[in-house]
Enzyme design. Structure first.
Site, short mmCIF file in Angstrom:
data_model
loop_
_atom_site.label_atom_id
_atom_site.label_comp_id
_atom_site.label_asym_id
_atom_site.label_seq_id
_atom_site.Cartn_x
_atom_site.Cartn_y
_atom_site.Cartn_z
N HIS A 53 0.84 -1.19 0.00
CA HIS A 53 0.00 0.00 0.00
C HIS A 53 0.88 1.24 0.00
O HIS A 53 2.09 1.17 0.25
CB HIS A 53 -0.95 0.00 1.20
CG HIS A 53 -0.30 -0.24 2.52
ND1 HIS A 53 0.66 0.57 3.06
CD2 HIS A 53 -0.48 -1.23 3.43
CE1 HIS A 53 1.02 0.11 4.23
NE2 HIS A 53 0.36 -1.00 4.48
P1 TYD Z 1 -2.13 -3.81 7.34
O1 TYD Z 1 -2.04 -2.36 6.96
O2 TYD Z 1 -2.69 -4.76 6.33
O3 TYD Z 1 -0.70 -4.32 7.80
P2 TYD Z 1 0.68 -4.37 6.96
O4 TYD Z 1 0.80 -3.06 6.25
O5 TYD Z 1 1.71 -4.57 8.00
O6 TYD Z 1 0.64 -5.51 6.02
O7 TYD Z 1 -2.97 -3.90 8.69
C1 TYD Z 1 -3.49 -5.10 9.18
C2 TYD Z 1 -4.73 -4.79 10.02
O8 TYD Z 1 -4.41 -4.00 11.16
C3 TYD Z 1 -5.78 -4.02 9.24
O9 TYD Z 1 -7.05 -4.56 9.58
C4 TYD Z 1 -5.68 -2.62 9.75
C5 TYD Z 1 -5.15 -2.80 11.15
N1 TYD Z 1 -4.28 -1.70 11.60
C6 TYD Z 1 -4.72 -0.81 12.59
O10 TYD Z 1 -5.86 -0.92 13.10
N2 TYD Z 1 -3.89 0.18 13.00
C7 TYD Z 1 -2.64 0.36 12.48
O11 TYD Z 1 -1.90 1.28 12.88
C8 TYD Z 1 -2.20 -0.56 11.45
C9 TYD Z 1 -0.84 -0.42 10.83
C10 TYD Z 1 -3.06 -1.57 11.05
#
Ligand code: TYD
Length: 140
Positions: A53
């Site tokens: 992302h």
């Molecule tokens: P995600 O952004 O997919 O993680 P990564 O970028 O590490 O692959 O996030 C996974 C889940 O956690 C998603 O449901 C959103 C949640 N999340 C939060 O609630 N707060 C945060 O600060 C982050 C980074 C994720």
């Protein structure tokens, strides 16, 4: 290319002595923003790709405080770079509006992420084509 140039490795001072190592990271000093959020990623298998992302607003510093991982950064205009995170006293600074993918996690990897914002899912761009479109619109 603009935002790729802002990506940089950071080397934090080590305050080690006979008792062990100590690394200090202070917001707006060692980290190029005030820290509003910290999270960490561990237990990801070697074949997992995380991230995938871009963030319209958030800036991040990623530090593998244990183990190793890699971060691929793309600018949405054909440029990409790969950073290896393998030392607890080095990190990589990622500005807003770069695409990022974290992968090649070692079994002992603990990837600490410091962020400039509180979490807001609406500032995430999770589709690469949408990211390219926004980058192009910004350049025009
Ligand atoms: P995600 O952004 O997919 O993680 P990564 O970028 O590490 O692959 O996030 C996974 C889940 O956690 C998603 O449901 C959103 C949640 N999340 C939060 O609630 N707060 C945060 O600060 C982050 C980074 C994720």
């Amino acid at each position: 290319m603009h935002n790729m140039k802002r990506v940089q490795m950071l080397d934090f001072p080590q305050h080690g002595d006979a008792r062990g190592h100590l690394v200090i990271v202070e917001g707006a000093k060692d980290i190029p923003f005030e820290i509003k959020r910290a999270f960490y990623i561990y237990g990801s298998d070697a074949d997992v790709v995380r991230g995938q992302h871009a963030n319209r607003l958030s800036e991040f510093v990623l530090i593998n405080v244990a183990g190793k991982s890699k971060v691929k950064v793309k600018d949405g205009a054909g440029n990409e770079a790969i950073y290896c995170l393998n030392r607890p006293h080095t990190g990589v600074y990622l500005p807003n509006m770069v695409w990022k993918e974290m992968y090649d996690f070692s079994p002992d990897s603990v990837l600490l992420v410091l962020a400039s914002t509180h979490y807001d899912p609406d500032e995430y761009i999770r589709d690469y084509r949408d990211f390219e479109t926004e980058v192009q619109a910004f350049a025009e």
